[in-house]
Design a protein around this motif. Structure first.
Motif, PDB file in Angstrom:
ATOM      1  N   GLU A 184      16.401   0.000 -14.846  1.00 15.45           N
ATOM      2  CA  GLU A 184      15.184  -0.344 -13.125  1.00 15.45           C
ATOM      3  C   GLU A 184      15.894   0.591 -11.915  1.00 15.45           C
ATOM      4  OE1 GLU A 184      12.564  -3.156 -11.792  1.00 15.45           O
ATOM      5  OE2 GLU A 184      14.321  -3.733 -11.051  1.00 15.45           O
ATOM      6  N   LEU A 185      15.085   0.722 -11.019  1.00 18.35           N
ATOM      7  CA  LEU A 185      15.728   1.645 -10.039  1.00 18.35           C
ATOM      8  C   LEU A 185      14.069   0.459  -8.826  1.00 18.35           C
ATOM      9  CD1 LEU A 185      16.962   5.064 -10.786  1.00 18.35           C
ATOM     10  CD2 LEU A 185      18.303   2.903 -10.098  1.00 18.35           C
ATOM     11  N   SER A 186      15.202  -0.138  -7.787  1.00 15.51           N
ATOM     12  CA  SER A 186      14.122  -0.539  -6.775  1.00 15.51           C
ATOM     13  C   SER A 186      14.645  -0.242  -5.351  1.00 15.51           C
ATOM     14  CB  SER A 186      14.209  -2.826  -6.776  1.00 15.51           C
ATOM     15  OG  SER A 186      12.759  -2.204  -5.767  1.00 15.51           O
ATOM     16  N   VAL A 187      13.522   1.277  -4.967  1.00  8.46           N
ATOM     17  CA  VAL A 187      13.979   1.771  -3.280  1.00  8.46           C
ATOM     18  C   VAL A 187      13.415   0.910  -2.829  1.00  8.46           C
ATOM     19  CG1 VAL A 187      15.399   3.477  -4.612  1.00  8.46           C
ATOM     20  CG2 VAL A 187      13.027   4.060  -4.067  1.00  8.46           C
ATOM     21  N   ASN A 188      12.806   1.737  -1.836  1.00  5.92           N
ATOM     22  CA  ASN A 188      12.245   2.218  -0.229  1.00  5.92           C
ATOM     23  C   ASN A 188      11.198   3.444  -0.767  1.00  5.92           C
ATOM     24  OD1 ASN A 188      14.389  -0.005   1.304  1.00  5.92           O
ATOM     25  ND2 ASN A 188      15.249   1.748   2.123  1.00  5.92           N
ATOM     26  N   SER A 189      10.146   2.429  -0.421  1.00  9.38           N
ATOM     27  CA  SER A 189       8.927   3.420  -0.631  1.00  9.38           C
ATOM     28  C   SER A 189       9.092   5.269  -0.844  1.00  9.38           C
ATOM     29  CB  SER A 189       7.782   2.928  -0.096  1.00  9.38           C
ATOM     30  OG  SER A 189       7.824   1.231  -0.456  1.00  9.38           O
ATOM     31  N   PRO A 190       9.396   5.538   0.806  1.00  8.96           N
ATOM     32  CA  PRO A 190       9.297   6.820   0.621  1.00  8.96           C
ATOM     33  C   PRO A 190      10.562   7.567  -0.196  1.00  8.96           C
ATOM     34  CG  PRO A 190       9.402   5.670   3.090  1.00  8.96           C
ATOM     35  CD  PRO A 190       9.688   4.925   1.771  1.00  8.96           C
ATOM     36  N   ASP A 191      11.806   6.569  -0.832  1.00  4.72           N
ATOM     37  CA  ASP A 191      12.137   7.449  -1.314  1.00  4.72           C
ATOM     38  C   ASP A 191      12.315   7.779  -3.189  1.00  4.72           C
ATOM     39  OD1 ASP A 191      13.745   8.169   0.688  1.00  4.72           O
ATOM     40  OD2 ASP A 191      15.427   5.619   0.269  1.00  4.72           O
ATOM     41  N   ILE A 192      11.140   7.302  -3.825  1.00  3.61           N
ATOM     42  CA  ILE A 192      10.252   6.833  -4.768  1.00  3.61           C
ATOM     43  C   ILE A 192      10.213   8.195  -5.109  1.00  3.61           C
ATOM     44  CG2 ILE A 192       8.523   6.350  -6.408  1.00  3.61           C
ATOM     45  CD1 ILE A 192       8.746   3.909  -4.545  1.00  3.61           C
ATOM     46  N   PRO A 193       8.982   9.244  -4.859  1.00  9.23           N
ATOM     47  CA  PRO A 193       9.340  10.973  -5.412  1.00  9.23           C
ATOM     48  C   PRO A 193      10.107  11.775  -5.397  1.00  9.23           C
ATOM     49  CG  PRO A 193       7.524  10.220  -3.796  1.00  9.23           C
ATOM     50  CD  PRO A 193       8.443   9.077  -3.893  1.00  9.23           C
ATOM     51  N   ASN A 194      11.272  11.598  -4.781  1.00  6.13           N
ATOM     52  CA  ASN A 194      13.190  12.311  -4.674  1.00  6.13           C
ATOM     53  C   ASN A 194      12.987  11.382  -6.329  1.00  6.13           C
ATOM     54  OD1 ASN A 194      14.262  14.606  -4.138  1.00  6.13           O
ATOM     55  ND2 ASN A 194      15.339  12.823  -3.372  1.00  6.13           N
ATOM     56  N   ILE A 195      13.183  10.339  -6.038  1.00  6.68           N
ATOM     57  CA  ILE A 195      13.905   9.355  -7.171  1.00  6.68           C
ATOM     58  C   ILE A 195      13.439   9.910  -8.726  1.00  6.68           C
ATOM     59  CG2 ILE A 195      14.785   7.120  -8.159  1.00  6.68           C
ATOM     60  CD1 ILE A 195      16.294   8.336  -5.358  1.00  6.68           C
ATOM     61  N   LYS A 196      12.003   9.775  -8.891  1.00  8.92           N
ATOM     62  CA  LYS A 196      11.448   9.936 -10.126  1.00  8.92           C
ATOM     63  C   LYS A 196      12.092  12.402  -9.821  1.00  8.92           C
ATOM     64  CE  LYS A 196       7.738   7.393  -9.686  1.00  8.92           C
ATOM     65  NZ  LYS A 196       5.958   7.300 -10.044  1.00  8.92           N
TER      66      LYS A 196
ATOM     67  N   ASN B  58       0.898  -1.167   0.387  1.00 10.53           N
ATOM     68  CA  ASN B  58       0.348  -0.439  -0.005  1.00 10.53           C
ATOM     69  C   ASN B  58       0.667   1.868   0.023  1.00 10.53           C
ATOM     70  OD1 ASN B  58      -2.960  -1.149  -0.112  1.00 10.53           O
ATOM     71  ND2 ASN B  58      -2.499  -0.648   2.164  1.00 10.53           N
ATOM     72  N   ILE B  59       1.732   1.546   0.667  1.00  8.41           N
ATOM     73  CA  ILE B  59       2.996   2.296   0.850  1.00  8.41           C
ATOM     74  C   ILE B  59       3.443   1.857  -0.206  1.00  8.41           C
ATOM     75  CG2 ILE B  59       4.953   1.612   1.906  1.00  8.41           C
ATOM     76  CD1 ILE B  59       5.085   3.976   3.749  1.00  8.41           C
ATOM     77  N   ALA B  60       4.374   1.444  -0.621  1.00  9.83           N
ATOM     78  CA  ALA B  60       4.761   1.189  -2.602  1.00  9.83           C
ATOM     79  C   ALA B  60       3.838   2.311  -3.474  1.00  9.83           C
ATOM     80  CB  ALA B  60       5.502   0.327  -2.730  1.00  9.83           C
ATOM     81  N   LYS B  61       2.105   1.599  -3.623  1.00  3.57           N
ATOM     82  CA  LYS B  61       1.446   2.274  -4.800  1.00  3.57           C
ATOM     83  C   LYS B  61       1.181   3.742  -3.752  1.00  3.57           C
ATOM     84  CE  LYS B  61      -1.954  -0.608  -5.831  1.00  3.57           C
ATOM     85  NZ  LYS B  61      -3.043  -1.956  -4.683  1.00  3.57           N
ATOM     86  N   LYS B  62       1.143   3.903  -2.678  1.00  2.00           N
ATOM     87  CA  LYS B  62       0.705   5.629  -2.649  1.00  2.00           C
ATOM     88  C   LYS B  62       2.418   6.401  -3.097  1.00  2.00           C
ATOM     89  CE  LYS B  62      -2.269   4.760   1.175  1.00  2.00           C
ATOM     90  NZ  LYS B  62      -2.538   4.608   2.930  1.00  2.00           N
ATOM     91  N   ASN B  63       3.120   5.777  -2.879  1.00  2.00           N
ATOM     92  CA  ASN B  63       4.385   6.971  -3.251  1.00  2.00           C
ATOM     93  C   ASN B  63       4.846   6.402  -5.000  1.00  2.00           C
ATOM     94  OD1 ASN B  63       6.489   8.245  -1.292  1.00  2.00           O
ATOM     95  ND2 ASN B  63       5.263   6.246   0.427  1.00  2.00           N
ATOM     96  N   GLY B  64       4.212   6.020  -5.553  1.00  2.00           N
ATOM     97  CA  GLY B  64       3.599   6.427  -7.160  1.00  2.00           C
ATOM     98  C   GLY B  64       5.084   5.100  -7.544  1.00  2.00           C
ATOM     99  N   ALA B  65       4.837   3.679  -7.247  1.00  2.00           N
ATOM    100  CA  ALA B  65       5.672   2.751  -7.180  1.00  2.00           C
ATOM    101  C   ALA B  65       5.102   1.926  -8.387  1.00  2.00           C
ATOM    102  CB  ALA B  65       6.272   1.483  -6.651  1.00  2.00           C
ATOM    103  N   GLN B  66       5.662   2.054 -10.261  1.00  2.00           N
ATOM    104  CA  GLN B  66       5.707   1.454 -10.682  1.00  2.00           C
ATOM    105  C   GLN B  66       5.437  -0.122 -11.054  1.00  2.00           C
ATOM    106  OE1 GLN B  66       7.908   3.838 -12.805  1.00  2.00           O
ATOM    107  NE2 GLN B  66       6.687   3.745 -14.475  1.00  2.00           N
ATOM    108  N   SER B  67       6.827  -0.952  -9.912  1.00  2.00           N
ATOM    109  CA  SER B  67       6.375  -2.638  -9.812  1.00  2.00           C
ATOM    110  C   SER B  67       7.155  -2.317  -8.714  1.00  2.00           C
ATOM    111  CB  SER B  67       7.261  -2.742 -10.834  1.00  2.00           C
ATOM    112  OG  SER B  67       8.757  -2.108 -10.237  1.00  2.00           O
TER     113      SER B  67
END
Length: 545
Positions: free
Chosen positions: A521-533, A281-290
């Protein structure tokens, strides 16, 4: 100005409320033979009350922090309800120890066993064991436990430490931030602090002796600074930093829904690393594509027996359905090394990271491996699952893994159970050996995922958990970079793709380099996703073959 380990970003201004926690004193250790029955009854009543109390804490945490964080207390409940845990304590009471002394001895034994674990994540669970012990002993002795829900004024909390259950009960309307002498980045207390969104710094040496109640302090966990009774110019400066920080946080939210696409049009897949199904859930909320890495070992570690095929199947199926048609990479069991299961009776090793772990265990315990493969294959019918194998060093291992996978497929086919016959398989590149033969390995699998943490420590011969040499741990070391380039080039030459799921993937200073060498591909901890993008959308993709 003092500092520690920042665990939840932000800046807080306010007066100190110093929480002084008294050690629980056990006055009597031994009992008479005729008192044994009474002590056992006292223990049983207390453990039942503690379970009820912990369930109430979990309910409160679920309401205020969400299901993911409330699951921390599911682990507490599992330990308290474990028959072996109670049996060990009752055995000591039968040896004429008081109930509280018996609990203390069993808790200390568990803590000592966990102290030798090198995994920061697993070692951080010591705080959970202490929390359980403190609560249970307090209930046996009928000692009041500090309730942080009852704070009725705006304060910054300072304490030697907070247990996960104490932190989960913090009233965010009155607690502006906190600092403790103990704790680390991966402790559940730190995770909860981040969840409730209050600035927190842990591991601050002697802070309880440096502040007094009503002192005015600033906790700046962005810059890792605590200012005690600061001058006006510092307060003004920090307020400006806070204003800028809040603006940046607001701006980052927009990146959650955007694609990670470079200025020159290259789309980079951004996945999330997760440990359990509730993390989705937290992954999806932060914009994870996978889901770029699902660590299945936590299905095994949090149990007293091996998870059955059906248990695993239901978990993998739920993940597949939850992610709909988005990719979920399931890493097969990576046990051993710093992650152990008592019921597997793995041998104690002087150097477990170079010893009996992951695929090396599969080769001897084929039944365990087969069970997991069958569960993943069965679940593959319900979504886009992929299988990833850890700790590879040879082609011989790949041939073994593919043979076992084919055997599992044949079994299911014979049993007329449906599965994805063309499920994709990949491997972790986390040893120099795998990187050096990546051109040969790429012919055998569909993708690579670089585990930069292990690749770095194995390449540099540096244990990143050892403070004496941790400053030598450098994932951007020329030798590590050379191996990463080699792996990416090998995969692309065979029409395959390469991702990174280690800490390097979320290092802002490394992302432009990773784009330049052609990482897919980059796979990271969910909270980091917005900044990576955000970083990717402001960068160019310049592949160099």
């Amino acid at each position: 100005m003092i500092s520690g380990i920042p665990v939840s970003e932000g800046i807080a201004f306010g007066k100190v409320l110093l929480i002084k926690q008294k050690d629980i004193m056990i006055k009597r250790k031994k009992i008479l033979k005729e008192e044994i029955h009474l002590e056992i009854e006292k223990f049983k009543k207390s453990i039942n009350y503690t379970i009820k109390q912990t369930k109430s804490i979990k309910k409160h945490a679920k309401k205020n922090l969400g299901e993911e964080k409330s699951n921390i207390f599911e682990g507490h409940i599992m330990i308290l309800e474990d028959e072996e845990f109670s049996k060990d304590i009752i055995d000591l009471i039968n040896d004429k120890y008081t109930a509280e002394t018996a609990v203390k001895k069993i808790i200390e034994k568990q803590i000592n066993e966990m102290k030798n674990i090198k995994s920061l994540y697993l070692r951080s669970r010591i705080a959970d064991i202490k929390d359980i012990g403190k609560r249970l002993i307090s209930n046996i002795l009928k000692v009041n436990i500090k309730n942080l829900k009852k704070i009725n004024k705006k304060v910054i909390l300072i304490s030697k430490d907070f247990t996960p259950s104490e932190t989960s009960q913090i009233d965010v309307s009155n607690v502006l931030g906190f600092a403790t002498e103990l704790g680390g980045k991966t402790s559940h207390t730190s995770i909860i602090a981040k969840s409730i969104g209050i600035p927190a710094i842990v591991g601050v040496k002697n802070i309880t002796k440096k502040v007094n109640n009503e002192d005015y302090i600033i906790i700046d966990s962005i810059n890792n600074e605590i200012h005690i009774n600061p001058k006006k110019n510092i307060i003004t400066s920090k307020k400006k930093i806070k204003e800028k920080f809040l603006k940046e946080i607001k701006n980052l939210k927009m990146f959650k829904k955007l694609k990670a696409i470079t200025l020159d049009g290259k789309i980079i897949k951004i996945g999330a690393n997760i440990n359990q199904i509730s993390d989705i859930n937290i992954a999806k909320k932060n914009g994870a594509q996978s889901i770029g890495l699902y660590r299945t070992e936590f299905l095994y570690i949090d149990k007293n027996t091996l998870p059955t095929e059906e248990e695993q199947f239901l978990t993998y199926k739920s993940m597949a359905k939850e992610m709909k048609n988005k990719e979920v990479i399931i890493r097969t069991l990576d046990i051993g090394g710093d992650k152990n299961c008592k019921y597997l009776n793995l041998p104690k090793e002087d150097n477990p990271f170079l010893g009996y772990r992951a695929i090396r265990i599969y080769m001897e315990k084929k039944t365990i491996f087969n069970t997991q493969l069958r569960a993943i294959l069965r679940a593959s019918k319900y979504g886009k699952l992929k299988i990833m194998f850890p700790m590879i060093i040879s082609l011989k291992e790949i041939h073994f893994l593919k043979k076992e996978l084919n055997n599992a497929k044949k079994e299911l086919k014979k049993e007329k159970i449906q599965f994805n016959k063309n499920i994709k398989i990949g491997i972790m590149i986390e040893t120099p050996a795998a990187a050096l033969i990546s051109n040969d390995l790429a012919k055998e699998v569909d993708f690579f995922s670089i585990g930069s943490n292990d690749l770095t420590q194995y390449t540099l011969a540096v244990d990143r958990g050892n403070q004496l040499v941790s400053d030598l741990y450098d994932p951007m070391h020329p030798a590590v970079i050379k191996l990463i380039k080699m792996v990416v080039k090998a995969s692309h030459s065979h029409g395959k793709w390469t991702g990174i799921c280690g800490e390097l993937a979320s290092n802002p200073n490394a992302i432009k380099f990773l784009l330049k060498i052609g990482i897919d591909e980059l796979s990271v901890n969910s909270p980091d996703i917005p900044n990576i993008k955000k970083i990717i959308r402001n960068s160019y993709f310049q592949r160099k073959e």
